[in-house]
Design a protein around this motif. Sequence first.
Motif, short mmCIF file in Angstrom:
data_model
loop_
_atom_site.label_atom_id
_atom_site.label_comp_id
_atom_site.label_asym_id
_atom_site.label_seq_id
_atom_site.Cartn_x
_atom_site.Cartn_y
_atom_site.Cartn_z
N ARG A 172 -4.94 38.43 -18.30
CA ARG A 172 -6.16 37.56 -18.97
C ARG A 172 -6.61 38.55 -20.26
O ARG A 172 -6.71 39.92 -20.20
N GLU A 185 -10.90 44.89 -9.41
CA GLU A 185 -9.91 45.91 -9.30
C GLU A 185 -9.45 45.56 -7.86
O GLU A 185 -9.52 46.73 -6.83
N THR A 202 -5.56 42.11 -23.78
CA THR A 202 -4.58 43.05 -23.16
C THR A 202 -3.54 42.48 -22.09
O THR A 202 -2.67 43.00 -21.47
N ASP A 234 -2.05 43.51 -17.13
CA ASP A 234 -3.09 42.38 -17.32
C ASP A 234 -2.60 41.06 -17.39
O ASP A 234 -1.52 41.07 -18.04
N CYS A 276 -1.94 42.44 -10.52
CA CYS A 276 -2.91 42.65 -11.68
C CYS A 276 -4.00 43.28 -10.88
O CYS A 276 -4.81 42.92 -9.74
N ASN A 277 -4.84 44.35 -11.34
CA ASN A 277 -5.95 44.67 -11.10
C ASN A 277 -7.28 44.68 -12.17
O ASN A 277 -7.96 45.21 -11.99
N GLN A 278 -6.87 43.36 -12.78
CA GLN A 278 -7.87 43.10 -13.74
C GLN A 278 -9.34 42.32 -13.12
O GLN A 278 -9.99 42.31 -13.65
#
Length: 183
Positions: free
Chosen positions: A98, A68, A101, A96, A63-65
């Motif tokens: 959270r 980043e 999205t 994602d 996850c890059n949420q």
Amino acid sequence: MGIYDFEVKTSKGEPKSLADYKGKVMLIVNTASKCGFTPQFKELQDLYMKYKDQGLEILGFPCNQFAEQDPGTNSEVQEFCRLNYGVTFQIFEKGDVRGDTAQPLFKYLVEQQGFKGFDENHPIAAKLIGALEENFPEILEGDGIKWNFTKFLVDREGKVVARFEPTASPANMAADIERLLGQ
């Protein structure tokens, strides 16, 4: 709807039904390759090697949420995990975990096991809490996933039985895993 009703995508974009894991104990983790908690990959791999033959599956979801901290492509993430931590457990497609999205699986996991607080004795806990309070206060509200390396433990019947925050060391989850494996 239960956990086995979800379909996710492999790192190659191929569909994978969680029904394929029926009868297994699953540890589902949102991961990131450039996070203060990234060394947990080693502990996760150690758990996997110790218990995989007894029915443990670890499912990693990059996850890059969060700040980043996983900017690479799916193949770059795979390579990073393999080369730096020897990861052999399944790493899925990045997405994602959270908010609106979030992948449906993670919405379900959060509904099943809400946030119960951080282990404030963890060496990075104060830094994480401070960063969240200062930069992302909205993340601290509600039950949503707070950061990378939130872990959900699922029993052999598909019930989400526990949630472990990033401040919970995977090595400290061995007793919970052993109990579910029937040891």
